[in-house]
Design a protein around this motif. Sequence first.
Motif, short mmCIF file in Angstrom:
data_model
loop_
_atom_site.label_atom_id
_atom_site.label_comp_id
_atom_site.label_asym_id
_atom_site.label_seq_id
_atom_site.Cartn_x
_atom_site.Cartn_y
_atom_site.Cartn_z
N CYS A 1 -1.80 3.50 -2.86
CA CYS A 1 -1.80 2.55 -1.49
C CYS A 1 -1.05 3.10 -0.48
O CYS A 1 0.40 3.48 -0.74
N CYS B 1 0.74 1.39 1.66
CA CYS B 1 1.74 0.55 2.08
C CYS B 1 3.11 1.06 1.19
O CYS B 1 4.25 0.42 1.58
N THR C 1 3.88 0.74 -2.23
CA THR C 1 4.35 -0.11 -3.49
C THR C 1 4.41 1.04 -4.62
O THR C 1 5.12 0.70 -5.72
N CYS D 1 -3.55 -3.08 -5.14
CA CYS D 1 -2.70 -3.49 -4.07
C CYS D 1 -3.26 -4.04 -2.81
O CYS D 1 -3.60 -5.08 -2.91
N CYS D 2 -3.39 -3.18 -1.73
CA CYS D 2 -4.11 -4.00 -0.64
C CYS D 2 -5.47 -3.94 -0.30
O CYS D 2 -6.09 -4.71 0.37
N SER E 1 -1.16 -0.84 5.65
CA SER E 1 -2.12 -0.31 5.09
C SER E 1 -3.60 -0.24 5.93
O SER E 1 -4.30 0.53 6.05
ZN LIG Z 1 -0.63 -1.74 -0.85
#
Ligand SMILES: [Zn+2]
Length: 140
Positions: free
Chosen positions: A11, A13, A15, A22-23, A45
């Motif tokens: 992802c 973002c 993580t 996730c997103c 994201s």
């Molecule tokens: Zn994410």
Amino acid sequence: MAPAPDDSARCPCGTGEVYGACCGPLHAGDREAPTAEALMRSRFSAFAADDAAYLLRTWHASTRPAELELDASILWQRLEILDVQGGPFDDAARVRFAAHYRSRPGTPAEERVRGVQREDSGFLREGGRWFYVDGVADRD
Ligand SMILES: [Zn+2]
């Protein structure tokens, strides 16, 4: 417009999760962000994936622009969450972050940029959903 990340790709973002866990479900509208930090990550994201519709959908009505044109010359690379104020039982939160960006490959050398956007963003929860309200930003 860039295609959405692959569900099994990492992802954007940061993580460490794959996009599909996730997103991805947030962007698809299958799930709501449980916290302001999760919303912030999913908005990063969305910037990385050129998903303006998601950005508008998660923008508070009081500050949401009528339309949003993303800067196609910029590649959003990495997000650092620096500070979060407000817990899961609050309806307001602030998230400080640094978003690292650079020019997309193929940008002429004289136009290339790279840098960090630092922002202190405000979020509100209404009807069980988190919204981005506004932020104090500067680029360096
Ligand atoms: Zn994410």
